[in-house]
Write a protein that holds these residues in place. Structure first.
Motif, mmCIF file in Angstrom:
data_model
loop_
_atom_site.group_PDB
_atom_site.id
_atom_site.type_symbol
_atom_site.label_atom_id
_atom_site.label_comp_id
_atom_site.label_asym_id
_atom_site.label_seq_id
_atom_site.Cartn_x
_atom_site.Cartn_y
_atom_site.Cartn_z
ATOM 1 N N PHE A 193 0.829 -1.206 0.000
ATOM 2 C CA PHE A 193 0.000 0.000 0.000
ATOM 3 C C PHE A 193 0.864 1.256 0.000
ATOM 4 O O PHE A 193 0.599 2.214 -0.741
ATOM 5 C CB PHE A 193 -0.935 0.014 1.216
ATOM 6 N N LEU A 194 1.912 1.266 0.823
ATOM 7 C CA LEU A 194 2.761 2.458 0.909
ATOM 8 C C LEU A 194 3.465 2.736 -0.412
ATOM 9 O O LEU A 194 3.589 3.896 -0.823
ATOM 10 C CB LEU A 194 3.781 2.288 2.033
ATOM 11 N N ARG A 195 3.910 1.687 -1.080
ATOM 12 C CA ARG A 195 4.573 1.893 -2.381
ATOM 13 C C ARG A 195 3.613 2.495 -3.394
ATOM 14 O O ARG A 195 4.023 3.290 -4.250
ATOM 15 C CB ARG A 195 5.142 0.568 -2.896
ATOM 16 N N GLU A 196 2.353 2.157 -3.320
ATOM 17 C CA GLU A 196 1.384 2.717 -4.258
ATOM 18 C C GLU A 196 0.941 4.132 -3.870
ATOM 19 O O GLU A 196 0.667 4.972 -4.736
ATOM 20 C CB GLU A 196 0.151 1.807 -4.352
ATOM 21 N N LEU A 197 0.903 4.399 -2.569
ATOM 22 C CA LEU A 197 0.321 5.658 -2.106
ATOM 23 C C LEU A 197 1.334 6.781 -1.911
ATOM 24 O O LEU A 197 1.012 7.958 -2.149
ATOM 25 C CB LEU A 197 -0.417 5.425 -0.782
ATOM 26 N N GLU A 198 2.539 6.454 -1.470
ATOM 27 C CA GLU A 198 3.493 7.498 -1.100
ATOM 28 C C GLU A 198 3.834 8.466 -2.239
ATOM 29 O O GLU A 198 3.925 9.676 -1.994
ATOM 30 C CB GLU A 198 4.777 6.873 -0.544
ATOM 31 N N PRO A 199 4.046 8.004 -3.468
ATOM 32 C CA PRO A 199 4.397 8.976 -4.520
ATOM 33 C C PRO A 199 3.372 10.094 -4.670
ATOM 34 O O PRO A 199 3.737 11.264 -4.826
ATOM 35 C CB PRO A 199 4.475 8.107 -5.781
ATOM 36 N N GLY A 200 2.091 9.766 -4.605
ATOM 37 C CA GLY A 200 1.060 10.785 -4.723
ATOM 38 C C GLY A 200 0.928 11.630 -3.470
ATOM 39 O O GLY A 200 0.750 12.848 -3.544
ATOM 40 N N LEU A 201 1.018 10.989 -2.294
ATOM 41 C CA LEU A 201 0.872 11.740 -1.053
ATOM 42 C C LEU A 201 2.003 12.741 -0.861
ATOM 43 O O LEU A 201 1.794 13.838 -0.331
ATOM 44 C CB LEU A 201 0.819 10.769 0.139
ATOM 45 N N LYS A 202 3.200 12.371 -1.289
ATOM 46 C CA LYS A 202 4.342 13.271 -1.106
ATOM 47 C C LYS A 202 4.205 14.562 -1.899
ATOM 48 O O LYS A 202 4.862 15.553 -1.591
ATOM 49 C CB LYS A 202 5.634 12.545 -1.491
ATOM 50 N N LYS A 203 3.346 14.557 -2.908
ATOM 51 C CA LYS A 203 3.119 15.768 -3.694
ATOM 52 C C LYS A 203 2.150 16.730 -3.006
ATOM 53 O O LYS A 203 1.970 17.858 -3.445
ATOM 54 C CB LYS A 203 2.573 15.393 -5.070
ATOM 55 N N LYS A 204 1.512 16.273 -1.927
ATOM 56 C CA LYS A 204 0.552 17.095 -1.211
ATOM 57 C C LYS A 204 1.166 17.585 0.102
ATOM 58 O O LYS A 204 2.073 16.953 0.640
ATOM 59 C CB LYS A 204 -0.720 16.283 -0.898
ATOM 60 N N ARG A 205 0.679 18.683 0.606
ATOM 61 C CA ARG A 205 1.125 19.159 1.909
ATOM 62 C C ARG A 205 0.056 18.820 2.949
ATOM 63 O O ARG A 205 -1.136 18.692 2.624
ATOM 64 C CB ARG A 205 1.364 20.668 1.882
ATOM 65 N N TYR B 163 -3.719 16.830 7.952
ATOM 66 C CA TYR B 163 -4.012 15.670 7.111
ATOM 67 C C TYR B 163 -3.663 15.927 5.648
ATOM 68 O O TYR B 163 -3.540 17.062 5.190
ATOM 69 C CB TYR B 163 -5.498 15.323 7.208
ATOM 70 N N ARG B 164 -3.485 14.829 4.938
ATOM 71 C CA ARG B 164 -3.503 14.817 3.476
ATOM 72 C C ARG B 164 -4.487 13.728 3.079
ATOM 73 O O ARG B 164 -4.622 12.715 3.779
ATOM 74 C CB ARG B 164 -2.117 14.479 2.915
ATOM 75 N N GLU B 165 -5.154 13.890 1.949
ATOM 76 C CA GLU B 165 -6.096 12.854 1.544
ATOM 77 C C GLU B 165 -6.151 12.738 0.032
ATOM 78 O O GLU B 165 -5.790 13.657 -0.711
ATOM 79 C CB GLU B 165 -7.489 13.102 2.117
ATOM 80 N N THR B 166 -6.593 11.584 -0.392
ATOM 81 C CA THR B 166 -6.761 11.334 -1.809
ATOM 82 C C THR B 166 -7.760 10.194 -1.970
ATOM 83 O O THR B 166 -8.218 9.599 -0.978
ATOM 84 C CB THR B 166 -5.409 10.975 -2.475
ATOM 85 N N GLU B 167 -8.109 9.889 -3.196
ATOM 86 C CA GLU B 167 -8.961 8.741 -3.514
ATOM 87 C C GLU B 167 -8.275 7.912 -4.585
ATOM 88 O O GLU B 167 -7.480 8.433 -5.370
ATOM 89 C CB GLU B 167 -10.337 9.199 -4.007
ATOM 90 N N ARG B 168 -8.573 6.632 -4.581
ATOM 91 C CA ARG B 168 -7.922 5.751 -5.553
ATOM 92 C C ARG B 168 -8.910 4.686 -6.015
ATOM 93 O O ARG B 168 -9.630 4.104 -5.210
ATOM 94 C CB ARG B 168 -6.682 5.098 -4.925
ATOM 95 N N VAL B 169 -8.907 4.457 -7.320
ATOM 96 C CA VAL B 169 -9.806 3.461 -7.912
ATOM 97 C C VAL B 169 -9.037 2.220 -8.339
ATOM 98 O O VAL B 169 -9.481 1.086 -8.111
ATOM 99 C CB VAL B 169 -10.562 4.056 -9.120
ATOM 100 N N ARG B 170 -7.863 2.416 -8.926
ATOM 101 C CA ARG B 170 -7.083 1.293 -9.450
ATOM 102 C C ARG B 170 -5.945 0.941 -8.505
ATOM 103 O O ARG B 170 -5.261 1.823 -7.978
ATOM 104 C CB ARG B 170 -6.531 1.635 -10.833
ATOM 105 N N TRP B 171 -5.752 -0.380 -8.307
ATOM 106 C CA TRP B 171 -4.732 -0.873 -7.385
ATOM 107 C C TRP B 171 -3.951 -2.006 -8.028
ATOM 108 O O TRP B 171 -4.462 -2.694 -8.927
ATOM 109 C CB TRP B 171 -5.377 -1.384 -6.108
ATOM 110 N N GLY B 172 -2.747 -2.223 -7.534
ATOM 111 C CA GLY B 172 -1.980 -3.392 -7.922
ATOM 112 C C GLY B 172 -2.587 -4.652 -7.333
ATOM 113 O O GLY B 172 -3.492 -4.599 -6.486
ATOM 114 N N ALA B 173 -2.062 -5.797 -7.741
ATOM 115 C CA ALA B 173 -2.667 -7.082 -7.382
ATOM 116 C C ALA B 173 -2.698 -7.319 -5.875
ATOM 117 O O ALA B 173 -3.701 -7.807 -5.330
ATOM 118 C CB ALA B 173 -1.908 -8.212 -8.074
#
Length: 231
Positions: A72-84, A97-107
C-alpha cells in the motif's frame, strides 16, 4: 505491539467495561481463516452500550501483514508526497491531514481490499467506487463527526497503516454513552448502523491517546477506508 496489547489487556478500571467476547487474529491465521475480531480492544461507558453495539463495532487485529502494508505504501506514497499536510478542513472535521482517492490498485492491494469488502459488507451491497485515503500527520487528529448520509451508507471499514491509534465513539445526543476502540497498526475496524449513524467518531490526538490508562503513542497514520453507498 504484542507487548503493548499484553499490558493493555491486563489493566482494569472499574468505570470502564470491556466486552467478554474474544477471537484473536493469531488463532484465525493459524487455522487459515480471516483474522478475527478482538473484543478486548473495545471498551465502553457501560455493559449496556457494549451489548447494544456488539455486532456493529469490530476491530480485527493483524488483518494485513507488514508486506501488504508495504505494498500500500509503495502505491500511495508517490502521490501523497506531492501534497502538503493541511490544518483546515472544509467541514472542520480533520486537522493535520492529506487525503486522496484511488480506484485502481496493484494485485496485492486489490486482494487485501477484496478481503475488506468480504469482511465488512453484505454480499451484493453497492460500494462507493473510490477508496478514500486519509494520511494524518503525527500531530494530526480527526474531530468528532458523523459521515454525511448523502455520500455514505450504513457501513464504514478502514485499515490502519503505520501507527496504532484510539478511535472514540460518542452518542450524538447522550455524551455519557461512549466506546473507545484501540486500533493497532495492521488492523481493520468496521462501524455499522447505530455506530455509524448515531455516534460521532474521532481519532484522538497523540497527547490524548490513552486506552485503559495506558499511553498509546500516535505516529503518522494512514487509513484506507471503504464505504458502501446510501441505501
Amino acid at each position: 505491539m504484542k507487548q503493548l496489547l499484553a499490558v493493555v489487556k491486563g489493566l482494569h478500571k472499574p468505570a470502564v467495561y470491556t466486552s467478554p467476547r474474544r477471537c484473536l487474529s493469531s488463532c484465525a491465521r493459524s487455522s487459515g481463516l480471516l483474522p478475527g475480531r478482538d473484543a478486548t480492544l473495545v471498551v465502553g461507558s457501560s455493559r449496556e452500550v457494549l451489548h447494544r453495539l456488539d455486532s456493529q463495532v469490530e476491530v480485527r487485529t493483524g488483518f494485513i501483514t507488514e508486506e501488504e502494508e508495504g505494498a500500500f505504501l509503495r502505491e500511495l506514497e508517490p502521490g501523497l508526497k506531492k501534497k502538503r499536510y493541511e490544518f483546515d478542513h472544509w467541514d472542520d472535521a480533520i486537522h493535520g491531514y492529506r487525503e486522496t482517492e484511488r480506484v485502481r490498485w496493484g494485485a496485492v492491494c486489490e486482494e487485501v481490499l477484496t478481503r475488506v469488502r468480504s469482511a465488512a459488507f453484505a454480499e451484493g451491497s453497492p460500494l462507493l467506487g473510490p477508496v478514500h485515503i486519509l494520511d494524518l500527520d503525527k500531530t494530526g487528529y480527526i474531530k468528532p463527526h458523523i459521515d454525511s448520509v448523502k455520500f455514505c451508507g450504513n457501513t464504514i471499514a478502514g485499515l490502519s497503516l503505520l501507527s496504532d491509534s484510539i478511535m472514540r465513539l460518542v452518542k450524538e445526543d447522550a455524551a455519557s454513552e461512549w466506546l473507545d476502540l484501540l486500533l493497532p497498526r495492521h488492523s481493520l475496524y468496521i462501524l455499522r448502523n447505530q455506530a455509524r449513524y448515531n455516534f460521532t467518531h474521532e481519532i484522538l490526538k497523540d497527547e490524548e491517546s490513552v486506552f485503559k490508562g495506558q499511553k498509546v503513542p500516535r505516529q503518522r497514520r494512514i487509513s484506507v477506508i471503504c464505504r458502501n453507498l446510501p441505501g
